[in-house]
Design an enzyme around this catalytic site. Structure first.
Site, PDB file in Angstrom:
ATOM      1  N   LYS A 168     -13.952   6.603   8.012  1.00  0.00           N
ATOM      2  CA  LYS A 168     -13.399   5.451   7.288  1.00  0.00           C
ATOM      3  C   LYS A 168     -13.853   4.141   7.927  1.00  0.00           C
ATOM      4  O   LYS A 168     -14.161   3.167   7.233  1.00  0.00           O
ATOM      5  CB  LYS A 168     -11.867   5.528   7.279  1.00  0.00           C
ATOM      6  CG  LYS A 168     -11.157   4.300   6.687  1.00  0.00           C
ATOM      7  CD  LYS A 168     -11.613   3.982   5.262  1.00  0.00           C
ATOM      8  CE  LYS A 168     -10.675   3.034   4.523  1.00  0.00           C
ATOM      9  NZ  LYS A 168     -10.450   1.761   5.172  1.00  0.00           N
ATOM     10  N   ARG A 170     -40.354  -4.291  32.373  1.00  0.00           N
ATOM     11  CA  ARG A 170     -39.281  -3.637  33.113  1.00  0.00           C
ATOM     12  C   ARG A 170     -39.797  -3.069  34.438  1.00  0.00           C
ATOM     13  O   ARG A 170     -39.104  -3.114  35.463  1.00  0.00           O
ATOM     14  CB  ARG A 170     -38.658  -2.515  32.267  1.00  0.00           C
ATOM     15  CG  ARG A 170     -37.923  -3.001  31.030  1.00  0.00           C
ATOM     16  CD  ARG A 170     -37.328  -1.850  30.219  1.00  0.00           C
ATOM     17  NE  ARG A 170     -36.182  -1.250  30.897  1.00  0.00           N
ATOM     18  CZ  ARG A 170     -36.112   0.006  31.300  1.00  0.00           C
ATOM     19  NH1 ARG A 170     -37.148   0.820  31.099  1.00  0.00           N
ATOM     20  NH2 ARG A 170     -35.035   0.469  31.890  1.00  0.00           N
ATOM     21  N   GLU A 218     -19.394  -1.241   3.885  1.00  0.00           N
ATOM     22  CA  GLU A 218     -18.798  -2.216   2.964  1.00  0.00           C
ATOM     23  C   GLU A 218     -19.146  -3.648   3.402  1.00  0.00           C
ATOM     24  O   GLU A 218     -19.499  -4.490   2.567  1.00  0.00           O
ATOM     25  CB  GLU A 218     -17.285  -2.011   2.941  1.00  0.00           C
ATOM     26  CG  GLU A 218     -16.491  -2.954   2.079  1.00  0.00           C
ATOM     27  CD  GLU A 218     -14.999  -2.714   2.244  1.00  0.00           C
ATOM     28  OE1 GLU A 218     -14.271  -3.702   2.480  1.00  0.00           O
ATOM     29  OE2 GLU A 218     -14.577  -1.550   2.155  1.00  0.00           O
ATOM     30  N   TYR A 219     -19.063  -3.922   4.701  1.00  0.00           N
ATOM     31  CA  TYR A 219     -19.454  -5.235   5.220  1.00  0.00           C
ATOM     32  C   TYR A 219     -20.901  -5.543   4.833  1.00  0.00           C
ATOM     33  O   TYR A 219     -21.229  -6.648   4.385  1.00  0.00           O
ATOM     34  CB  TYR A 219     -19.341  -5.257   6.757  1.00  0.00           C
ATOM     35  CG  TYR A 219     -18.007  -5.613   7.328  1.00  0.00           C
ATOM     36  CD1 TYR A 219     -16.842  -4.942   6.935  1.00  0.00           C
ATOM     37  CD2 TYR A 219     -17.878  -6.594   8.298  1.00  0.00           C
ATOM     38  CE1 TYR A 219     -15.617  -5.249   7.494  1.00  0.00           C
ATOM     39  CE2 TYR A 219     -16.654  -6.917   8.862  1.00  0.00           C
ATOM     40  CZ  TYR A 219     -15.526  -6.238   8.464  1.00  0.00           C
ATOM     41  OH  TYR A 219     -14.316  -6.553   9.016  1.00  0.00           O
ATOM     42  N   SER A 257      -9.159   4.671   1.278  1.00  0.00           N
ATOM     43  CA  SER A 257      -9.888   3.511   0.762  1.00  0.00           C
ATOM     44  C   SER A 257      -9.598   3.302  -0.713  1.00  0.00           C
ATOM     45  O   SER A 257      -9.423   4.256  -1.467  1.00  0.00           O
ATOM     46  CB  SER A 257     -11.399   3.696   0.957  1.00  0.00           C
ATOM     47  OG  SER A 257     -12.104   2.587   0.441  1.00  0.00           O
ATOM     48  N   HIS A 301     -17.375   3.637   6.875  1.00  0.00           N
ATOM     49  CA  HIS A 301     -17.289   3.252   5.455  1.00  0.00           C
ATOM     50  C   HIS A 301     -17.059   1.753   5.350  1.00  0.00           C
ATOM     51  O   HIS A 301     -17.709   1.047   4.566  1.00  0.00           O
ATOM     52  CB  HIS A 301     -16.155   4.037   4.794  1.00  0.00           C
ATOM     53  CG  HIS A 301     -15.636   3.455   3.511  1.00  0.00           C
ATOM     54  ND1 HIS A 301     -14.828   2.338   3.470  1.00  0.00           N
ATOM     55  CD2 HIS A 301     -15.786   3.847   2.217  1.00  0.00           C
ATOM     56  CE1 HIS A 301     -14.518   2.053   2.225  1.00  0.00           C
ATOM     57  NE2 HIS A 301     -15.083   2.957   1.443  1.00  0.00           N
ATOM     58  N   ASN A 302     -16.133   1.237   6.145  1.00  0.00           N
ATOM     59  CA  ASN A 302     -15.846  -0.197   6.106  1.00  0.00           C
ATOM     60  C   ASN A 302     -17.032  -1.010   6.612  1.00  0.00           C
ATOM     61  O   ASN A 302     -17.295  -2.108   6.122  1.00  0.00           O
ATOM     62  CB  ASN A 302     -14.607  -0.507   6.949  1.00  0.00           C
ATOM     63  CG  ASN A 302     -13.326  -0.079   6.267  1.00  0.00           C
ATOM     64  OD1 ASN A 302     -13.342   0.744   5.358  1.00  0.00           O
ATOM     65  ND2 ASN A 302     -12.207  -0.603   6.706  1.00  0.00           N
ATOM     66  N   MET A 339       0.839  -1.207   0.000  1.00  0.00           N
ATOM     67  CA  MET A 339       0.000   0.000   0.000  1.00  0.00           C
ATOM     68  C   MET A 339       0.871   1.253   0.000  1.00  0.00           C
ATOM     69  O   MET A 339       0.633   2.198  -0.766  1.00  0.00           O
ATOM     70  CB  MET A 339      -0.896  -0.015   1.245  1.00  0.00           C
ATOM     71  CG  MET A 339      -1.930   1.087   1.266  1.00  0.00           C
ATOM     72  SD  MET A 339      -3.385   0.664   0.304  1.00  0.00           S
ATOM     73  CE  MET A 339      -4.476   2.008   0.802  1.00  0.00           C
TER      74      MET A 339
END
Length: 481
Positions: A190, A452, A197-198, A136, A193-194, A14
């Site tokens: 970021k 509750r 993406e998942y 990314s 973002h990931n 990278m």
């Protein structure tokens, strides 16, 4: 010797590709790597490039034009403990004595944002600038143009802006980079973002599983996904999926996808996203389902042991093929909108908590190119937040409301098809449940509140009393045998 415009530490693949990208835009770049031989080999292999290889950090820093701009691409291992220190901290500690006031350090790795916040504060006290920046696009993006998400002080962004704008992907001539916000905003965005993406990837995998159970061949799926990539589902992930179905194994001649073991890996950003959603009371059920699906897939031995023991229906999807393809298309599109809506909701909530000032429309704009989740409909997300900057949820924008309303019946049929045929569809199901819960004026939480109050005297509000008044009931005692 002329000074370099930019310096990079960490020459894994990278880092090497990013250096070549920066150099190709007309900048001189200095490089340093802990393993000196790696640096020497890289510089020798690119002897025609405007690079400078430094064997010591002192030489590396001395080679840079002031204010120095040093980017670190070193793997971060620090997790949820804000006081945990890792390799990134070690590099920063070694740089601090060599830098001058106003110099800039950039962490370009996948770092958990709480450490970005800590480092930014610590370095500011030393007179140094800091940016935590998500990058990314993988190796290809690093070389040809990634999407970059820098967070930190505006003064830091102004220093690196010319280089970052030069090296990023461009869509309609607009660079896929912007100043995300202060503090750890860049790394947080970021991370989410990931997480999106998942969700995207899991939804595509569930569509694939339905098609496979319906007897649709890999070659047919390659055609389906190629066609989908010409319409509203156009995206990087849809495009590469079509190519995956086409790939044949040279050794056996079989489709490569059928030879890959069904155990998914993950590097942690998805789990971090889920952790932060729980900590900030934001629902990201689609992303959560995707993370859990990867975890379950990794338990291959347990699944093999359970298969002959736990009963289920024999999958026999018999719907007309063209009808099935269209319905799955519509369900995937609707579920994809939910995944983005949830991720953006999480970004907005945490930005508000930290006062980062993140602009959701700008996030969508810089995701249009270079990054893994780049997709055609990101333009529509940007437009949605331009129309309504304080939009509560992406689903409520007119464009997306119309799609969800028109696709919801097909969505339900696809989820039902999966359930009736024993096909696991965690992300499709979670997306639809979120949609149905969000649109429901009344939920069964009234019973939950009664429960509750019964066991914990937690009190409740009443529908026939003003909001904000709380009540407790003396429930009957249980008689035990």
């Amino acid at each position: 010797m002329s000074k370099s415009d930019f310096g990079l530490i960490g020459l894994a693949v990278m880092g090497q590709n990013l250096v070549l990208n920066v150099e190709s835009r007309g900048f001189r770049v200095s490089v340093y790597n802990r393993t000196t031989e790696t640096m020497k080999d890289f510089v020798a292999a690119n002897s025609d490039k405007n690079l400078y290889g430094a064997e010591t950090l002192e030489d590396f820093i001395d080679s840079l034009e002031r204010p120095r701009k040093v980017m670190i691409l070193v793997k971060s291992s620090a997790g949820g403990d804000p006081n945990e220190r890792d390799a990134v901290d070690k590099v920063i500690d070694s740089l601090v004595p060599l830098l001058d006031e106003g110099d800039l350090i950039i962490d370009g790795g996948n770092t958990y944002f709480i450490h970005t916040e800590r480092r930014s504060k610590d370095l500011a006290e030393k007179g140094l600038l800091f940016i935590g920046s998500g990058v990314s696009g993988g190796e290809e993006g690093a070389r040809k143009g990634p999407s970059i998400m820098p967070g930190g002080p505006t003064s830091s962004w102004e220093i690196i802006k010319p280089i970052f704008e030069a090296i990023t992907a461009k869509v309609d001539g607009v660079p896929c980079v912007t100043h995300i916000g202060t503090g750890g905003a860049g790394h947080f965005v970021k991370m989410v973002h990931n997480g999106i993406e998942y969700g995207d990837m899991q939804l595509i995998c569930e569509a694939y599983e339905i098609f496979k159970r319906a007897g649709i061949s890999n070659d047919e799926m390659a055609e389906i996904f190629t066609k989908w990539n010409e319409g509203p589902l156009e995206s990087f992930l849809i495009q590469i999926t079509s190519k995956i179905f086409e790939e044949k194994d040279p050794e056996t001649g079989k489709h490569l996808v059928d030879l890959i073991v069904d155990k998914a890996g993950q590097k942690g950003t998805g789990r971090w996203t889920v952790m932060n959603s729980a900590a900030n009371a934001v629902v990201i059920s689609t992303i959560n389902a995707a993370v859990e699906a990867r975890i379950l897939s990794s338990k291959k031995d347990e699944r093999l042991a359970a298969a002959p023991i736990l009963d289920g229906p024999e999958a026999a999807v018999t719907m007309d093929k063209e009808e099935l393809v269209q319905k799955v298309h519509d369900a995937l599109y609707a579920s994809k909108i939910i995944s983005y809506a949830q991720g953006l909701d999480l970004i907005q909530e945490v930005s508000n908590v930290h006062d980062w000032g993140v602009d959701l429309g700008s996030c969508a704009r810089i995701w249009r190119g270079g990054c893994i989740i780049r997709a055609r409909f990101l333009n529509r997300i940007t437009e949605a937040y331009e129309r309504t900057p304080d939009l509560t949820n992406l689903m409520l924008d007119g464009f997306f409301t119309e799609i969800l309303n028109s696709n919801q019946q097909a969505w339900r049929e696809v989820v039902s098809l999966g359930v009736l045929n024993g096909i696991p569809m965690p992300a499709f199901s979670a997306s639809l449940s979120y949609y149905d819960a969000y649109r429901s004026p009344v939920l069964p939480a009234n019973l939950l509140q009664a429960q509750r109050d019964f066991f914990g005297a937690h009190t409740y509000e009443r529908t026939d009393k003003p909001a904000g008044e709380w009540f407790h009931t003396q429930w009957p005692e249980l008689i035990e045998d």
